[in-house]
Design a protein around this motif. Structure first.
Motif, short mmCIF file in Angstrom:
data_model
loop_
_atom_site.label_atom_id
_atom_site.label_comp_id
_atom_site.label_asym_id
_atom_site.label_seq_id
_atom_site.Cartn_x
_atom_site.Cartn_y
_atom_site.Cartn_z
N UNK A 119 -3.81 7.01 -3.91
CA UNK A 119 -3.80 5.59 -3.57
C UNK A 119 -2.97 5.35 -2.30
N UNK A 120 -3.42 4.37 -1.54
CA UNK A 120 -2.63 3.91 -0.39
C UNK A 120 -2.40 2.43 -0.57
N UNK A 121 -1.20 1.98 -0.25
CA UNK A 121 -0.89 0.57 -0.43
C UNK A 121 -0.75 -0.09 0.93
N UNK A 122 -1.53 -1.13 1.13
CA UNK A 122 -1.54 -1.84 2.41
C UNK A 122 -0.85 -3.18 2.20
N UNK A 123 0.09 -3.46 3.08
CA UNK A 123 0.77 -4.75 2.99
C UNK A 123 0.85 -5.34 4.38
N UNK A 124 0.24 -6.48 4.55
CA UNK A 124 0.34 -7.19 5.82
C UNK A 124 -0.03 -6.31 7.02
N UNK A 125 -1.11 -5.54 6.86
CA UNK A 125 -1.60 -4.71 7.95
C UNK A 125 -0.91 -3.36 8.10
N UNK A 126 0.07 -3.10 7.26
CA UNK A 126 0.77 -1.82 7.33
C UNK A 126 0.53 -0.99 6.09
N UNK A 127 0.45 0.34 6.31
CA UNK A 127 0.34 1.23 5.17
C UNK A 127 1.77 1.51 4.70
N UNK A 128 2.15 0.98 3.54
CA UNK A 128 3.56 1.07 3.15
C UNK A 128 3.85 2.23 2.21
N UNK A 129 2.81 2.75 1.56
CA UNK A 129 3.07 3.82 0.60
C UNK A 129 1.76 4.52 0.33
N UNK A 130 1.78 5.85 0.19
CA UNK A 130 0.59 6.54 -0.27
C UNK A 130 0.96 7.80 -1.00
N UNK A 131 0.08 8.24 -1.89
CA UNK A 131 0.36 9.43 -2.66
C UNK A 131 -0.51 9.46 -3.89
N UNK A 132 -0.14 10.31 -4.86
CA UNK A 132 -0.94 10.37 -6.09
C UNK A 132 -0.67 9.11 -6.90
#
Ligand SMILES: Nc1ncnc2c1ncn2[C@@H]1O[C@H](COP(=O)(O)OP(=O)(O)O)[C@@H](O)[C@H]1O
Ligand SMILES: [Mg+2]
Lengths: 338, 220
Positions: free
Chosen positions: A213-226
């Motif tokens: 999963x990747x987490x997008x917040x306000x146009x930024x990728x803030x976190x990704x991983x399993x």
């Protein structure tokens, strides 16, 4: 080489003279055969990101590579060919309203030059895969939302794509239908080995079928991983908000009790030991269970609890340490949540 | 009053009126449909926005549409004479009717195509469809109900204008109404022609509604 590589992607829109930055310096690799979730709140830039993967949206900066091929190097014709190798489904289904189910599924084949007879045979086989063979003569207006999405999935698979992009594909559906569509996507992923990219604002969709999963917040990728990792240890505010936001707020309860609230996640082993009960016995203080839930994360049962700890910094620290020693993940529930 | 001669004249009037209306509608679409597609495609939200082309074609359509039909009829007399060889009669009337209809049709077509769901176009793009494929296999197909409705409305409009051209010798039912009703005070014949116009109008409207309903699969 990853199947999809997004390198330093930035997308800006010019709206009435001023600039809206929808995505900023996104770096993302998606491997072949994965089910990859991209999650974020409304307006975060998810649709723009997924539309960049087949160049429906051209990046302002940065690159998108599919199987190592930079899409900006392709001619219009080559790009169209590439797009036919990437299926896409949408929240609003986007079926041709004046064509019946069979002709809808035939459509991508016909525009890529496949003959009428061959296209029909193939479409019928696909309708069987999505369990709609008896509806081939029906028009989209005669179908339920779940059935429309099944037609859209069959249509997206017609050109035998290697990648399937899903933009909020289940957001217009009720929970049961969502579940059946997700099960269908999983089955397609397993049987055909298609890489699936799932855009959603619902954490449950990600925990149900995604591996990464990747987490997008306000146009930024803030976190990704399993998914397992991030579900257990969300570090970004956006991730916490998405995970905590999926159930009723513990805050109202906390206001009443005035105590500290922590979120505990445990998987596998620890569930045999009655950890919470033991903590109560050991410290001789009440521990409030504000919320408890079990979820299927990446095929494993994962428990989640929100606990109200008694007042006193020392005792709170001791309990937290006790829980951590027993392999549980403990995070403080932040003020800002909900 | 309804002598054999009068009936023959009225029958010929109906035929002339239908001839003028339908032929000018068809030629009007031959010119107006591509213009309408061009407007839609080059428009702001079109497949290939182009402000220059949209501006030129749009302004051209607006100018012609803002000229009252009777004035257009008179202004075009030299053109009509050059094309048809005379400036009166049914065939001659088709020229100003087409000139009047084409830009109107272009706008009607533009607006019909605009109503096609942007999501469906996006889905077709995602499948790798070219712009031409999107125009012919998505836009024109999905908008067909609305296009037929537009055709019906345009034909009704042309029917009215063809009758108006009767005041300057255009032929058809309008011509008869003017000659008998206005110049000879034979009100009865005028009333019959008006009733016939109404009947023709109703038939066109009925057929149009029927066909567009038959083509529409959006409702059960
Ligand atoms: N075509 C466009 N023109 C202008 N702004 C846009 C356009 N598409 C998206 N945006 C803006 O980009 C941001 C991200 O939008 P989007 O990718 O649709 O978000 P999400 O799918 O996560 O809800 C929003 O602020 C939106 O207003
Ligand atoms: Mg979106």
């Amino acid at each position: 080489m990853s199947e999809i590589e997004i390198k330093n992607l930035t997308k800006r829109f010019q709206v009435k003279g001023h600039t809206v930055t929808a995505l900023e310096h996104i770096n993302l690799n998606i491997e072949k055969g994965e089910i990859f979730g991209i999650i974020g709140m409304s307006g975060a830039g998810k649709s723009t990101l997924v539309r960049s993967i087949n160049y429906l949206e051209k990046p302002t900066e940065g690159q998108v590579l599919i199987d190592g091929v930079d899409l900006s190097d392709l001619s219009t014709k080559e790009l169209r060919k590439k797009r036919s190798e990437i299926g896409m489904i949408f929240q609003g289904f986007h079926l041709l309203e004046q064509k019946n189910v069979l002709d809808n599924v035939c459509f991508p084949l016909r525009i890529s030059g496949v003959g009428r007879k061959e296209a029909k045979d193939k479409a019928r086989a696909l309708l069987k895969t999505v369990n709609l063979e008896e509806k081939e003569k029906a028009y989209p207006s005669q179908l339920s939302g779940g059935q429309k999405q099944r037609v859209a999935i069959a249509r997206a698979l017609a050109t035998e794509p290697k990648i399937l992009l899903c933009d909020e594909a289940t957001s217009a559906l009720d929970p049961q239908t969502t579940e059946s569509i997700l099960a269908l996507l999983k089955q397609i992923n397993e049987n055909l080995g298609i890489t699936i990219v799932i855009i959603t604002h619902q954490m449950s969709v990600v925990t149900d079928i995604c591996q990464k999963v990747a987490i997008i917040d306000n146009g930024n990728l803030v976190e990704q991983g399993s998914v397992k990792e991030i579900f257990a240890h969300p570090t970004s505010d956006a991730a916490k908000e998405l995970i905590f936001g999926t159930r009723p707020s513990p805050l109202s309860v906390r206001e009443v009790s005035g105590n500290k609230t922590v979120r505990v996640v445990f998987g596998g082993g620890s569930s045999y030991e009655p950890v919470i009960a033991n903590a109560i016995l050991r410290f001789q203080v009440p521990i409030n269970i504000l919320h408890a839930d079990t979820r299927n994360v990446g095929g494993k049962a994962v428990g989640e609890m929100v606990l109200g700890l008694p007042e006193g910094e020392k005792i709170q620290e001791d309990i937290t340490a006790f829980l951590r020693e027993r392999g549980l993940t403990v995070t403080e529930v932040d003020e800002h949540v909900n | 009053m309804l002598t054999e001669q009068v009936i023959e004249m009225l029958t010929q009037g109906v035929k002339d009126t239908l001839y003028m209306t339908l032929v000018s509608a068809v030629i009007g679409y031959v010119l107006g449909l591509p213009l309408g597609i061009l407007l839609n495609v080059t428009g702001k939200k079109g497949l290939r926005p182009n402000r220059v082309i949209y501006g030129i074609v749009g302004t051209f359509c607006n100018i012609i549409r803002s000229i009252p039909f009777l004035i257009l009829l008179i202004l075009l007399i030299p053109v009509t004479r050059a094309i048809v060889g005379q400036s009166y009669g049914s065939t001659a009337t088709i020229v100003p009717l087409v000139v009047c209809a084409a830009p109107y049709i272009a706008r009607v077509v533009e607006s019909s195509l605009q109503d096609v769901d942007a999501g469906v176009i996006e889905a077709a793009k995602a499948m790798g469809a070219s712009n031409l494929q999107i125009i012919f296999r998505v836009l024109l197909v999905e908008a067909r109900t609305s296009l037929v409705t537009g055709f019906t409305i345009t034909t009704g409009l042309l029917l009215g204008y063809s009758a108006m051209s009767g005041t300057v010798g255009g032929g058809g039912l309008g011509d008869i109404a003017v000659r008998y009703g206005y110049y000879r005070w034979q009100t009865d014949i005028m009333i019959v022609t008006v009733v016939l116009l109404i009947v023709v109008f109703q038939i066109i409207q009925y057929l149009g509604t029927k066909v567009s309903g038959r083509l529409d699969h959006r409702k059960r």
